[in-house]
Motif scaffolding. Structure first.
Motif, short mmCIF file in Angstrom:
data_model
loop_
_atom_site.label_atom_id
_atom_site.label_comp_id
_atom_site.label_asym_id
_atom_site.label_seq_id
_atom_site.Cartn_x
_atom_site.Cartn_y
_atom_site.Cartn_z
N ALA A 1 0.89 -0.55 -0.06
CA ALA A 1 0.13 0.32 0.49
C ALA A 1 0.32 1.09 -0.41
CB ALA A 1 -0.71 0.31 1.49
N GLU A 2 0.33 2.67 -0.54
CA GLU A 2 1.15 3.90 -0.76
C GLU A 2 0.72 3.77 0.50
OE1 GLU A 2 0.08 5.99 -3.62
OE2 GLU A 2 0.30 3.75 -5.10
N THR A 3 -0.53 4.12 1.81
CA THR A 3 -0.26 4.36 2.37
C THR A 3 -0.68 4.20 3.68
OG1 THR A 3 -1.61 6.60 1.55
CG2 THR A 3 -1.59 6.38 3.61
N VAL A 4 0.11 4.57 5.00
CA VAL A 4 -0.18 3.58 6.07
C VAL A 4 -0.34 4.04 7.17
CG1 VAL A 4 2.09 2.11 5.56
CG2 VAL A 4 2.70 3.80 6.82
N ASN A 5 -1.31 3.23 8.46
CA ASN A 5 -1.33 4.24 9.59
C ASN A 5 -0.58 3.34 10.68
OD1 ASN A 5 -3.67 5.29 8.22
ND2 ASN A 5 -4.85 3.34 8.35
N LEU A 6 0.00 4.54 11.32
CA LEU A 6 0.96 4.53 12.79
C LEU A 6 -0.15 4.41 14.37
CD1 LEU A 6 3.80 6.50 11.18
CD2 LEU A 6 3.36 3.97 11.05
N GLU A 7 -0.34 3.90 14.68
CA GLU A 7 -0.83 3.45 16.06
C GLU A 7 -0.22 3.13 16.80
OE1 GLU A 7 -4.79 0.94 13.72
OE2 GLU A 7 -3.58 0.48 14.88
N VAL A 8 -0.65 4.23 18.10
CA VAL A 8 0.20 3.79 19.21
C VAL A 8 0.02 4.46 20.62
CG1 VAL A 8 1.98 6.52 18.67
CG2 VAL A 8 3.26 4.30 20.38
N ASN A 9 -0.20 4.65 21.72
CA ASN A 9 -0.52 4.73 23.06
C ASN A 9 0.24 6.14 23.83
OD1 ASN A 9 -3.27 3.72 22.76
ND2 ASN A 9 -2.81 1.76 23.19
N ASN A 10 1.48 5.87 23.91
CA ASN A 10 2.78 6.33 24.80
C ASN A 10 3.83 5.37 24.69
OD1 ASN A 10 3.61 3.29 26.80
ND2 ASN A 10 1.24 4.08 27.69
N THR A 11 4.65 6.60 25.43
CA THR A 11 6.36 5.80 24.75
C THR A 11 7.04 4.71 25.65
OG1 THR A 11 6.91 6.72 27.13
CG2 THR A 11 6.89 8.59 24.96
N GLN A 12 5.87 4.21 26.19
CA GLN A 12 6.06 2.72 26.24
C GLN A 12 5.67 1.49 25.93
OE1 GLN A 12 9.35 2.59 28.87
NE2 GLN A 12 9.17 4.59 28.83
N SER A 13 4.86 2.07 24.92
CA SER A 13 3.64 0.72 24.01
C SER A 13 4.81 0.87 22.95
CB SER A 13 2.35 0.98 24.53
OG SER A 13 2.92 2.09 23.29
N PRO A 14 4.33 0.18 22.13
CA PRO A 14 5.14 -0.79 20.74
C PRO A 14 3.97 0.29 19.60
CG PRO A 14 3.16 -2.19 21.83
CD PRO A 14 3.55 -1.33 22.85
N MET A 15 4.72 0.22 18.72
CA MET A 15 4.00 0.36 17.08
C MET A 15 3.18 0.04 16.47
SD MET A 15 5.65 3.97 14.62
CE MET A 15 5.20 5.47 15.89
N VAL A 16 2.08 -0.14 16.48
CA VAL A 16 1.61 -0.89 15.18
C VAL A 16 1.82 -0.12 14.03
CG1 VAL A 16 -0.26 -2.24 14.82
CG2 VAL A 16 0.68 -1.92 17.14
N VAL A 17 1.78 -1.26 13.06
CA VAL A 17 1.43 -0.10 11.35
C VAL A 17 0.23 -1.11 10.95
CG1 VAL A 17 2.44 1.02 9.73
CG2 VAL A 17 4.00 0.42 11.47
N LYS A 18 -0.02 -0.33 9.70
CA LYS A 18 -0.90 -1.04 9.28
C LYS A 18 -0.98 -0.51 8.09
CE LYS A 18 -3.81 -2.50 13.44
NZ LYS A 18 -5.50 -2.27 13.71
N PRO A 19 -1.36 -1.17 6.92
CA PRO A 19 -1.33 -1.09 5.19
C PRO A 19 -2.83 -0.36 5.36
CG PRO A 19 -1.62 -2.95 5.01
CD PRO A 19 -0.86 -2.89 6.85
N GLN A 20 -2.83 0.90 4.80
CA GLN A 20 -4.13 1.91 4.81
C GLN A 20 -4.78 0.90 3.31
OE1 GLN A 20 -5.15 4.21 6.20
NE2 GLN A 20 -6.92 5.75 5.00
N GLY A 21 -6.48 0.70 3.80
CA GLY A 21 -7.26 -0.39 2.84
C GLY A 21 -7.57 -1.84 2.67
N GLU A 22 -5.45 -1.67 3.52
CA GLU A 22 -5.99 -3.26 3.84
C GLU A 22 -6.11 -4.30 4.61
OE1 GLU A 22 -2.12 -4.60 1.93
OE2 GLU A 22 -2.15 -3.25 0.11
N LYS A 23 -7.35 -5.25 5.09
CA LYS A 23 -7.63 -5.57 6.28
C LYS A 23 -6.15 -7.40 6.32
CE LYS A 23 -12.73 -4.27 6.45
NZ LYS A 23 -13.67 -5.00 6.69
N GLY A 24 -5.92 -7.52 7.98
CA GLY A 24 -5.63 -8.60 7.76
C GLY A 24 -3.66 -8.50 7.76
N HIS A 25 -2.98 -7.61 7.40
CA HIS A 25 -1.92 -7.24 7.81
C HIS A 25 -1.50 -6.21 9.12
CE1 HIS A 25 2.02 -6.45 5.28
NE2 HIS A 25 2.23 -7.08 6.61
N LEU A 26 -0.59 -6.78 9.46
CA LEU A 26 -0.32 -6.63 11.37
C LEU A 26 1.21 -5.74 11.49
CD1 LEU A 26 -1.89 -5.24 14.09
CD2 LEU A 26 0.53 -6.80 14.16
N TYR A 27 2.05 -4.49 11.68
CA TYR A 27 3.84 -4.99 11.73
C TYR A 27 3.85 -3.94 12.94
CZ TYR A 27 8.33 -4.62 11.29
OH TYR A 27 10.12 -5.02 11.66
#
Length: 372
Positions: free
Chosen positions: A339-365
């Motif tokens: 995907a050309e666009t991705v979403n970054l998701e995070v809670n705080n400095t001690q939590s992991p960062m989750v990356v997901k492709p925009q518009g695609e389901k079933g893929h998580l990093y």
């Protein structure tokens, strides 16, 4: 034994099996390939006693027979032949290889010395298309651990439920998870760990499937301690890894306080620039989500080199938050997305960062933070 085929078919078959044989070092016989001319094809087999592979080369069998041939020598020899018909003839203890003006003879070993490939008790069978399986492997294999002290992490976790396959790989610093639909499943799989080397051979075999052919299915069969992959004319058999895979779902946050949508290529470029100033061996960079400025600040500093700061345009939601991660891990994850666009998701400095492709389901990093 006498067999005729095209150079392309023979070269493709050797490319599939020679990689397993060429790395075997425990027994000299395992550095060879078993040639069996039978019926209407030549069957090539190789094993290192942990992985076994067998493939068929289509052609014309004029005289049946079998013999063991050095893997590396036959592979390199056939690769240099012209793209014409090849004739393999067993003459005494030598295999004669003729093509055009080329004439080679390779010393062989008796076929009886070659170990038999194991058979598998197919307790569970699932079918998946080659395209879907190849995509799953492409986005997960790079996250597998190379640490021998934790063998359960040295493979890919495979589980199925309700006609959906889930693959996960982690080295405890990052996690890649991908789901895909199955064609068929005889029953659900709670979770098995398949060695990285096996999955790499499966990926290599999938890449060699002839383009343009109507897509079939890959049959994955599970026994008590073994797994097999059957695709077209190729069969790969491997042991499973014993052990309990970590319950990785526990580290994936159920919700996020901050998130950002950003162009993947632009973020990758910023990471490369920041990497020049990160601490060697730590590879630390900070990412700060800036809702007020509508961007992500990527920064690295090194007292011996200097510092770098780039603000990447992004759509940011939630509160401002900074997280420090290993830039190599984040970059490899971004490169696994299409995907050309991705979403970054995070809670705080001690939590992991989750990356997901925009518009695609079933893929998580997921990337774990570097604690300061």
């Amino acid at each position: 034994m006498k067999f005729n085929c095209t150079q392309e078919n023979l070269h493709r078959g050797l490319a599939l099996v020679s990689h397993v044989a060429s790395r075997a070092s425990t027994l000299p016989i395992l550095t060879n390939i078993l040639f069996e001319a039978t019926g209407t094809s030549l069957v090539l087999s190789a094993t290192n006693l942990e992985i076994g592979i067998r493939t068929k080369v289509r052609g014309k069998v004029e005289r049946e027979g079998k013999v063991v041939v050095p893997a590396r020598l036959i592979d390199e020899c056939v690769a240099l032949l012209p793209k014409e018909n090849v004739v393999l003839t067993l003459e005494g203890d030598a295999l004669r290889i003729q093509s055009g003006s080329h004439d080679n003879k390779i010393h062989t070993l008796p076929a009886d010395d070659f170990p038999l490939l194991p058979t598998i008790d197919e307790r569970i069978v699932i079918d998946v298309t080659p395209t879907r399986l190849a995509q799953v492997l492409r986005v997960t294999l790079f996250a597998v651990s190379f640490d021998d002290t934790r063998p359960e992490l040295s493979g890919v976790l495979i589980a199925t439920r309700g006609g959906v396959l889930t693959a996960a790989a982690t080295d405890s610093y990052r996690l890649a998870e991908k789901t895909t639909e199955l064609v068929r499943a005889s029953q659900d799989i709670e979770g098995v760990i398949i060695p990285l080397r096996t999955m790499q051979e499966v990926a290599r075999a999938l890449a060699l499937i002839s383009p343009g052919e109507e897509e079939g299915v890959v049959k994955i069969a599970l026994g008590e301690h073994q797994v097999s992959f059957h695709m077209e004319d190729t069969l790969i058999i491997s042991r499973l890894i014993d052990g309990q895979y970590p319950h990785y779902q526990d580290i994936i946050p159920p919700q996020y306080e901050s998130s950002a949508t950003v162009e993947r290529a632009v973020l990758e470029q910023a990471l490369k620039a920041a990497s020049l100033f990160s601490m060697t061996g730590i590879n630390d960079i900070s990412l700060t989500l800036l809702p007020g400025e509508g961007g992500i600040r990527v920064r690295a500093a090194n007292i011996h080199v200097g510092e770098n700061t780039t603000v990447v345009p992004a759509s940011v939601r939630g509160k401002e938050v900074e997280v420090v991660v290993n830039w190599k891990y984040l970059s490899e994850g971004l490169q696994s997305f299409s995907a050309e666009t991705v979403n970054l998701e995070v809670n705080n400095t001690q939590s992991p960062m989750v990356v997901k492709p925009q518009g695609e389901k079933g893929h998580l990093y997921l990337v774990m933070p570097i604690r300061q």
